[in-house]
Design a protein around this motif. Structure first.
Motif, PDB file in Angstrom:
ATOM      1  N   ASN A 106       0.807  -1.221   0.000  1.00  0.00           N
ATOM      2  CA  ASN A 106       0.000   0.000   0.000  1.00  0.00           C
ATOM      3  C   ASN A 106       0.840   1.271   0.000  1.00  0.00           C
ATOM      4  O   ASN A 106       0.312   2.364   0.238  1.00  0.00           O
ATOM      5  CB  ASN A 106      -0.937   0.008   1.213  1.00  0.00           C
ATOM      6  CG  ASN A 106      -1.975  -1.106   1.146  1.00  0.00           C
ATOM      7  OD1 ASN A 106      -2.481  -1.439   0.065  1.00  0.00           O
ATOM      8  ND2 ASN A 106      -2.272  -1.705   2.289  1.00  0.00           N
ATOM      9  N   LEU A 107       2.128   1.142  -0.263  1.00  0.00           N
ATOM     10  CA  LEU A 107       2.989   2.320  -0.290  1.00  0.00           C
ATOM     11  C   LEU A 107       2.605   3.265  -1.423  1.00  0.00           C
ATOM     12  O   LEU A 107       2.264   2.829  -2.529  1.00  0.00           O
ATOM     13  CB  LEU A 107       4.455   1.913  -0.488  1.00  0.00           C
ATOM     14  CG  LEU A 107       5.254   1.383   0.708  1.00  0.00           C
ATOM     15  CD1 LEU A 107       6.696   1.176   0.294  1.00  0.00           C
ATOM     16  CD2 LEU A 107       5.166   2.315   1.901  1.00  0.00           C
ATOM     17  N   HIS A 112      10.712   5.816   0.873  1.00  0.00           N
ATOM     18  CA  HIS A 112      10.197   5.384   2.168  1.00  0.00           C
ATOM     19  C   HIS A 112      11.333   4.755   2.968  1.00  0.00           C
ATOM     20  O   HIS A 112      12.229   4.106   2.404  1.00  0.00           O
ATOM     21  CB  HIS A 112       9.058   4.381   1.992  1.00  0.00           C
ATOM     22  CG  HIS A 112       7.917   4.929   1.176  1.00  0.00           C
ATOM     23  ND1 HIS A 112       6.855   5.593   1.723  1.00  0.00           N
ATOM     24  CD2 HIS A 112       7.716   4.918  -0.175  1.00  0.00           C
ATOM     25  CE1 HIS A 112       6.019   5.962   0.769  1.00  0.00           C
ATOM     26  NE2 HIS A 112       6.516   5.569  -0.392  1.00  0.00           N
ATOM     27  N   PHE A 113      11.262   4.904   4.302  1.00  0.00           N
ATOM     28  CA  PHE A 113      12.347   4.468   5.168  1.00  0.00           C
ATOM     29  C   PHE A 113      11.808   3.579   6.278  1.00  0.00           C
ATOM     30  O   PHE A 113      10.739   3.837   6.842  1.00  0.00           O
ATOM     31  CB  PHE A 113      13.072   5.688   5.747  1.00  0.00           C
ATOM     32  CG  PHE A 113      13.605   6.601   4.686  1.00  0.00           C
ATOM     33  CD1 PHE A 113      14.873   6.413   4.172  1.00  0.00           C
ATOM     34  CD2 PHE A 113      12.815   7.625   4.169  1.00  0.00           C
ATOM     35  CE1 PHE A 113      15.361   7.238   3.166  1.00  0.00           C
ATOM     36  CE2 PHE A 113      13.294   8.447   3.169  1.00  0.00           C
ATOM     37  CZ  PHE A 113      14.569   8.261   2.669  1.00  0.00           C
ATOM     38  N   VAL A 139      13.186   2.214   0.533  1.00  0.00           N
ATOM     39  CA  VAL A 139      12.384   1.649  -0.543  1.00  0.00           C
ATOM     40  C   VAL A 139      11.910   2.785  -1.435  1.00  0.00           C
ATOM     41  O   VAL A 139      11.365   3.781  -0.945  1.00  0.00           O
ATOM     42  CB  VAL A 139      11.162   0.874   0.007  1.00  0.00           C
ATOM     43  CG1 VAL A 139      10.318   0.329  -1.149  1.00  0.00           C
ATOM     44  CG2 VAL A 139      11.613  -0.251   0.932  1.00  0.00           C
ATOM     45  N   ILE A 140      12.115   2.653  -2.741  1.00  0.00           N
ATOM     46  CA  ILE A 140      11.663   3.665  -3.694  1.00  0.00           C
ATOM     47  C   ILE A 140      10.569   3.057  -4.575  1.00  0.00           C
ATOM     48  O   ILE A 140      10.757   1.986  -5.168  1.00  0.00           O
ATOM     49  CB  ILE A 140      12.813   4.176  -4.577  1.00  0.00           C
ATOM     50  CG1 ILE A 140      13.916   4.791  -3.708  1.00  0.00           C
ATOM     51  CG2 ILE A 140      12.296   5.194  -5.595  1.00  0.00           C
ATOM     52  CD1 ILE A 140      15.117   5.279  -4.497  1.00  0.00           C
ATOM     53  N   ARG A 141       9.447   3.760  -4.636  1.00  0.00           N
ATOM     54  CA  ARG A 141       8.326   3.308  -5.467  1.00  0.00           C
ATOM     55  C   ARG A 141       8.026   4.393  -6.497  1.00  0.00           C
ATOM     56  O   ARG A 141       7.877   5.568  -6.167  1.00  0.00           O
ATOM     57  CB  ARG A 141       7.096   3.046  -4.595  1.00  0.00           C
ATOM     58  CG  ARG A 141       5.910   2.420  -5.324  1.00  0.00           C
ATOM     59  CD  ARG A 141       4.741   2.233  -4.356  1.00  0.00           C
ATOM     60  NE  ARG A 141       3.573   1.640  -5.000  1.00  0.00           N
ATOM     61  CZ  ARG A 141       3.256   0.354  -4.925  1.00  0.00           C
ATOM     62  NH1 ARG A 141       4.008  -0.475  -4.217  1.00  0.00           N
ATOM     63  NH2 ARG A 141       2.175  -0.108  -5.529  1.00  0.00           N
ATOM     64  N   LYS A 145       5.193   0.990  -8.809  1.00  0.00           N
ATOM     65  CA  LYS A 145       6.068  -0.181  -8.785  1.00  0.00           C
ATOM     66  C   LYS A 145       7.303   0.099  -7.932  1.00  0.00           C
ATOM     67  O   LYS A 145       7.901   1.178  -8.018  1.00  0.00           O
ATOM     68  CB  LYS A 145       6.493  -0.537 -10.211  1.00  0.00           C
ATOM     69  CG  LYS A 145       7.370  -1.777 -10.303  1.00  0.00           C
ATOM     70  CD  LYS A 145       7.740  -2.058 -11.756  1.00  0.00           C
ATOM     71  CE  LYS A 145       8.643  -3.281 -11.863  1.00  0.00           C
ATOM     72  NZ  LYS A 145       9.031  -3.562 -13.270  1.00  0.00           N
ATOM     73  N   ILE A 146       7.699  -0.864  -7.110  1.00  0.00           N
ATOM     74  CA  ILE A 146       8.923  -0.729  -6.313  1.00  0.00           C
ATOM     75  C   ILE A 146      10.121  -0.932  -7.227  1.00  0.00           C
ATOM     76  O   ILE A 146      10.268  -2.002  -7.847  1.00  0.00           O
ATOM     77  CB  ILE A 146       8.947  -1.738  -5.153  1.00  0.00           C
ATOM     78  CG1 ILE A 146       7.856  -1.384  -4.140  1.00  0.00           C
ATOM     79  CG2 ILE A 146      10.314  -1.736  -4.470  1.00  0.00           C
ATOM     80  CD1 ILE A 146       7.719  -2.360  -3.001  1.00  0.00           C
TER      81      ILE A 146
END
Length: 304
Positions: A106-107, A112-113, A139-141, A145-146
């Protein structure tokens, strides 16, 4: 530790003020560098401050592959660097297990850390919290998509301090203090003293117990030797004097506890390097993503 006001370079001050840099106010410093014959030597900021997001995303450098630095700097009243805190990390691309991946579904798009809890589950944190921690996961989305997952392990934390000769741009002394992973306990300190022409005079290195490890004395330009380095043991006894020539091998004079010469050997340069911080066990369990590799960035010239 403050620098004396330099009345000789108002143009440089105006240039730095135009960058938005103020005396005694910390800022995130660009890690861009200049090499070659025009490399500056007076410790003025070269580039405007960057954002926290840019600092966290610092590139890998050719001279230190797979390492990144996040620099927080402060200029003194003379607009030269007074202090610099450096967080050195060793990022690696990783793969998460199914349960960890599921927690990311759900990001929103963006960076995000996270940290790992005792059950190896991802717990969200802010970027401000992340940059000071020994370990975190980024994390990079994008476009739903990640696109990347990294663990960013703190490798070293140290502080630079500068003081300058009165009414001069030249450094009076430079201190480098390396701290333990708690960012409080000193592991090693190094102080270099300079003359009014900017030439090295003396370098003193101490260990975590504030005991002298070695003292290096520098010779005037044109001398046969560049410097001589005296090594000391834990009892404070001088054990070696290493003469470092401008050309050729080092001359290592071995001494007994009474200061008598026992042996003379010839050898290459000896580098004393502290070990990197030990990575937390929970982060060692993460699987490395061997399909991704970092691209090291070469030195950059200033923007025109």
């Amino acid at each position: 530790m403050t620098g004396s006001i330099n009345p000789l370079d108002f143009a440089k001050r105006l240039e730095i003020r135009a960058m938005g840099i103020k005396p005694n106010v910390p800022f995130y410093e660009s890690t861009r560098i200049i090499v070659g014959p025009f490399k500056p030597r007076h410790h003025y900021p070269l580039f405007p401050p960057i954002t926290l997001e840019q600092a966290e995303n610092a590139p890998h450098r050719v001279h230190a592959p797979y390492n990144t630095d996040l620099n927080i700097a402060v200029v003194g009243d003379n607009y030269q660097i007074k202090e610099r805190w450096i967080y050195r990390r060793k990022p690696k691309y990783i793969l998460l297990n199914e349960q960890q991946q599921a927690s990311l579904k759900n990001l929103e798009n963006g960076d995000h850390f996270f940290i790992l809890d005792d059950n190896l589950q991802l717990q969200p944190i802010t970027i401000e919290e992340a940059i000071t921690l020994p370990n975190y996961i980024k994390v990079i989305r994008e476009m739903g998509k990640i696109i990347s997952i990294e663990k960013k392990t703190l490798k070293a934390y140290f502080k630079h301090e500068y003081e300058y000769w009165p009414h001069s741009e030249e450094v009076l002394f430079f201190k480098n203090t390396r701290y333990s992973i708690d960012r409080k306990t000193v592991l090693e300190s190094l102080v270099v003293e300079f003359d009014k022409n900017g030439d090295h005079l003396l370098c003193t290195t101490k260990d975590e117990h504030n005991k002298v490890v070695y003292i290096e004395k520098y010779y005037p330009r044109g001398s046969e030797y560049f410097s001589e380095r005296s090594l000391f043991n834990q009892q404070g006894e001088k054990t070696n004097i290493i003469y470092i020539p401008n050309v050729g091998e080092n001359k290592n004079v071995h001494l007994d506890k009474n200061g008598n010469i026992t042996e003379v050997t010839y050898e290459g340069n000896r580098h004393i390097v502290l070990a990197d911080f030990e990575e937390d066990e929970r982060y060692k369990t993460l699987q490395i993503d061997t399909s991704k590799k970092y691209k090291a960035i070469d030195s950059l010239e200033p923007e025109k």
